[in-house]
Scaffold this motif. Structure first.
Motif, PDB file in Angstrom:
ATOM      1  N   SER A   3     -59.471 -27.975  76.319  1.00 29.89           N
ATOM      2  CA  SER A   3     -58.265 -28.403  77.037  1.00 29.89           C
ATOM      3  C   SER A   3     -57.158 -28.793  76.053  1.00 29.89           C
ATOM      4  O   SER A   3     -55.976 -28.603  76.339  1.00 29.89           O
ATOM      5  CB  SER A   3     -58.578 -29.562  77.980  1.00 29.89           C
ATOM      6  N   GLU A   6     -55.606 -25.564  74.990  1.00 31.33           N
ATOM      7  CA  GLU A   6     -54.772 -25.055  76.078  1.00 31.33           C
ATOM      8  C   GLU A   6     -53.451 -25.828  76.149  1.00 31.33           C
ATOM      9  O   GLU A   6     -52.385 -25.240  76.353  1.00 31.33           O
ATOM     10  CB  GLU A   6     -55.516 -25.133  77.412  1.00 31.33           C
ATOM     11  N   ASN A   7     -53.519 -27.159  75.996  1.00 29.63           N
ATOM     12  CA  ASN A   7     -52.306 -27.974  75.979  1.00 29.63           C
ATOM     13  C   ASN A   7     -51.398 -27.577  74.822  1.00 29.63           C
ATOM     14  O   ASN A   7     -50.182 -27.464  74.986  1.00 29.63           O
ATOM     15  CB  ASN A   7     -52.641 -29.470  75.863  1.00 29.63           C
ATOM     16  N   ILE A   9     -51.247 -24.692  73.239  1.00 28.44           N
ATOM     17  CA  ILE A   9     -50.668 -23.370  73.513  1.00 28.44           C
ATOM     18  C   ILE A   9     -49.524 -23.500  74.517  1.00 28.44           C
ATOM     19  O   ILE A   9     -48.443 -22.925  74.331  1.00 28.44           O
ATOM     20  CB  ILE A   9     -51.742 -22.382  74.012  1.00 28.44           C
ATOM     21  N   SER A  10     -49.725 -24.288  75.555  1.00 31.77           N
ATOM     22  CA  SER A  10     -48.690 -24.483  76.572  1.00 31.77           C
ATOM     23  C   SER A  10     -47.439 -25.121  75.972  1.00 31.77           C
ATOM     24  O   SER A  10     -46.313 -24.670  76.237  1.00 31.77           O
ATOM     25  CB  SER A  10     -49.244 -25.367  77.692  1.00 31.77           C
ATOM     26  N   ILE A  11     -47.619 -26.138  75.153  1.00 28.03           N
ATOM     27  CA  ILE A  11     -46.484 -26.814  74.514  1.00 28.03           C
ATOM     28  C   ILE A  11     -45.757 -25.859  73.576  1.00 28.03           C
ATOM     29  O   ILE A  11     -44.524 -25.801  73.566  1.00 28.03           O
ATOM     30  CB  ILE A  11     -46.954 -28.082  73.771  1.00 28.03           C
ATOM     31  N   GLU A  13     -45.648 -22.617  73.753  1.00 30.39           N
ATOM     32  CA  GLU A  13     -44.935 -21.614  74.549  1.00 30.39           C
ATOM     33  C   GLU A  13     -43.621 -22.183  75.072  1.00 30.39           C
ATOM     34  O   GLU A  13     -42.588 -21.502  75.065  1.00 30.39           O
ATOM     35  CB  GLU A  13     -45.814 -21.121  75.702  1.00 30.39           C
ATOM     36  N   GLN A  14     -43.650 -23.446  75.523  1.00 28.68           N
ATOM     37  CA  GLN A  14     -42.429 -24.098  75.989  1.00 28.68           C
ATOM     38  C   GLN A  14     -41.434 -24.258  74.838  1.00 28.68           C
ATOM     39  O   GLN A  14     -40.227 -24.032  75.008  1.00 28.68           O
ATOM     40  CB  GLN A  14     -42.742 -25.470  76.585  1.00 28.68           C
ATOM     41  N   ARG A  62     -46.460 -32.060  70.915  1.00 28.01           N
ATOM     42  CA  ARG A  62     -47.274 -31.217  70.037  1.00 28.01           C
ATOM     43  C   ARG A  62     -47.965 -32.056  68.967  1.00 28.01           C
ATOM     44  O   ARG A  62     -49.154 -31.884  68.698  1.00 28.01           O
ATOM     45  CB  ARG A  62     -46.404 -30.142  69.382  1.00 28.01           C
ATOM     46  N   GLU A  95     -58.497 -17.558  72.358  1.00 32.39           N
ATOM     47  CA  GLU A  95     -57.594 -18.683  72.093  1.00 32.39           C
ATOM     48  C   GLU A  95     -56.959 -18.550  70.715  1.00 32.39           C
ATOM     49  O   GLU A  95     -55.780 -18.852  70.535  1.00 32.39           O
ATOM     50  CB  GLU A  95     -58.350 -20.011  72.213  1.00 32.39           C
ATOM     51  N   LYS A  98     -54.170 -15.962  70.950  1.00 34.62           N
ATOM     52  CA  LYS A  98     -53.022 -16.491  71.677  1.00 34.62           C
ATOM     53  C   LYS A  98     -52.225 -17.465  70.816  1.00 34.62           C
ATOM     54  O   LYS A  98     -51.001 -17.425  70.774  1.00 34.62           O
ATOM     55  CB  LYS A  98     -53.511 -17.189  72.951  1.00 34.62           C
TER      56      LYS A  98
END
Length: 172
Positions: A3, A6-7, A9-11, A13-14, A62, A95, A98
């Motif tokens: 997780s 995943e967090n 990667i999400s940050i 991407e933003q 991040r 992962e 990505k």
């Protein structure tokens, strides 16, 4: 750990989206600088400030996630870089891939931003040089020599060349 990745990667991407927005604004600023449109430049700068604020917030997120990853993996947070995390995820290829893609995308966008910002910096410097040149020219015209006209008594009756008393006053 999954997780956290995943967090992260999400940050990232933003952040990438925000940096692309910032790059677009920097590119939009170039013709505005050339045109000397100060009002439009101010609007773009205000937009840049908003985007920079969002990027700063994402940076803090991040850093917090990377700190958590460092705690979970028992690594020093100062030595834990994105490249290290990608290597640590060798046994999780999806992962890792990505994360590597977003890392490369961010590097490219930031590199392009630096290039455009350097170009804008040079344009602004040239604009300032032109303003300074114009100011010096106006001041030199005001202090121009007298013409060589003399009257019957051999006194100088010359007029000052250039701007008269109603000319531009840089001190105003």
């Amino acid at each position: 750990m999954a997780s956290l990745i995943e967090n992260l990667i999400s940050i990232l991407e933003q952040e990438s989206v925000e940096y692309e927005t910032l790059l677009g604004l920097s590119q939009k600023k170039t013709p505005v600088i050339v045109a000397g449109d100060l009002q439009q430049l101010e609007q773009i700068t205000d937009e840049e400030q908003l985007v920079a604020s969002r990027i700063t917030h994402l940076d803090h997120q991040r850093e917090a996630v990377i700190k958590d990853i460092a705690n979970v993996t028992n690594k020093d947070v100062e030595d834990l870089k994105l490249a290290n995390i990608i290597e640590m995820l060798a046994n999780r290829p999806q992962e890792s891939k990505k994360l590597a893609e977003i890392h490369d995308k961010l590097k490219t966008v930031v590199g392009n931003m630096q290039r455009v910002n350097e170009q804008n910096k040079e344009l602004i410097a040239h604009s300032l040089e032109m303003v300074e040149f114009d100011m010096n020219l106006l001041q030199a015209m005001k202090a121009a020599p007298e013409t060589a006209n003399y009257n019957k008594g051999a006194y100088s009756a010359g007029d000052v060349m250039g701007a008269g008393p109603g000319g531009f006053d840089a001190k105003s």
